[in-house]
Design a protein around this motif. Structure first.
Motif: not given
Length: 304
Positions: A134-139
């Motif tokens: 989820a965090v990487a997708f936000g990046g």
């Protein structure tokens, strides 16, 4: 309770790690520079042909372990995905994005590898993997927003995602191969398969090389010899002497090195928001590696 002792890599192993990381970081910059004169498909074919020649000479000195039918199927997946489609997509992406932004986007590959390992290798979906995704997708969304000023840039982001996906599929196919076949042989066979897939660009390669300056021809040779043949060999050497998870963490150094090399050699740098997005992606990858139990083996940033 027993305490596991982690072996400290020796000097040669550490040197192999350093060579691998530096070579793969330089590949992103080399592709960006050579790509001004050589088209994406032709660049992939030229690099793979040179890499196959060098690797073939090394394999010939060490002998050949006969692959099984299943081995050949996995080699085909690895060669088509990791070496052919990945290289063409990466080269095309760097027609639209700077080297640093490309490296940051492709660095979502380790998360995708963990996802595919959960789906196909039965390694499950730990909580931290989901959080990291989820965090990487936000990046990735931040990097996309930073490059949304032109359709070509958005296309570059999409090509990077394709490259990361095919890289991850290739690594998952390679993992069981390394239990039975020498790493150098696996790399050589996959490289040859990738080159065969890129043969439709043979005419374009000849035409591009006829027009390209000497510097671009030299850059193409460098990409085939150093980031492909040499770096894959040093990676295999280190992987045989280190835990895959610990070794995979070292590849997180590739994006910042690419940004520094791109600024120094090409005079370019990612947009500020893309840098923030890249940092968020790295945090996501780091979070995905947190485990309460045995960690999933990490893999390098896609061979560039």
């Amino acid at each position: 309770m027993t305490t596991s002792v982690v072996a400290v890599p020796d000097g040669r192993t550490l040197l192999a790690v350093v060579v691998t990381v530096l070579a793969w970081a330089s590949a992103f910059v080399g592709i960006r520079a050579v790509g001004q004169d050589v088209s994406p498909g032709a660049l992939a074919l030229g690099r793979l042909l040179i890499g196959a020649l060098v690797l073939g000479a090394l394999v010939a000195r060490r002998g050949w372990v006969r692959p099984t039918g299943r081995d050949w199927r996995l080699l085909a997946v690895c060669g088509v995905g990791w070496f052919a489609v990945y290289n063409v997509a990466l080269n095309a992406a760097e027609q639209h994005l700077d080297a640093g932004t490309t490296a940051m986007l492709v660095n979502i590959g380790p998360i995708l590898i963990a996802v595919f390992a959960g789906l196909w290798l039965g390694e499950g979906f730990p909580r931290w993997l989901v959080v990291g995704m989820a965090v990487a997708f936000g990046g990735v969304l931040l990097i996309g927003a930073a490059t949304s000023g032109a359709d070509a840039d958005v296309a570059g982001v999409a090509l990077c995602v394709v490259a990361a996906l095919t890289y991850a599929v290739g690594v998952i196919a390679q993992k069981p191969l390394l239990r039975r076949l020498p790493g150098l042989q696996v790399t050589f066979a996959a490289c040859v398969i990738g080159a065969l897939c890129c043969l439709p660009w043979a005419g374009a390669l000849v035409a591009d090389l006829e027009r390209a300056p000497t510097s671009s021809v030299a850059g193409l040779v460098y990409l085939g010899v150093v980031p492909t043949a040499l770096a894959f060999s040093t990676w295999a050497y280190a992987l045989s002497r280190m835990d895959a998870g610990r070794l995979g963490v070292t590849t997180y150094l590739v994006p910042p090195l690419v940004i520094l090399l791109g600024w120094w050699l090409l005079g370019e740098a990612p947009p500020p928001l893309a840098l923030v997005g890249g940092g968020v992606c790295l945090v996501g990858v780091a979070l995905s590696r947190r485990r309460s139990r045995r960690p999933v083996a990490a893999a390098p940033v896609p061979v560039s």
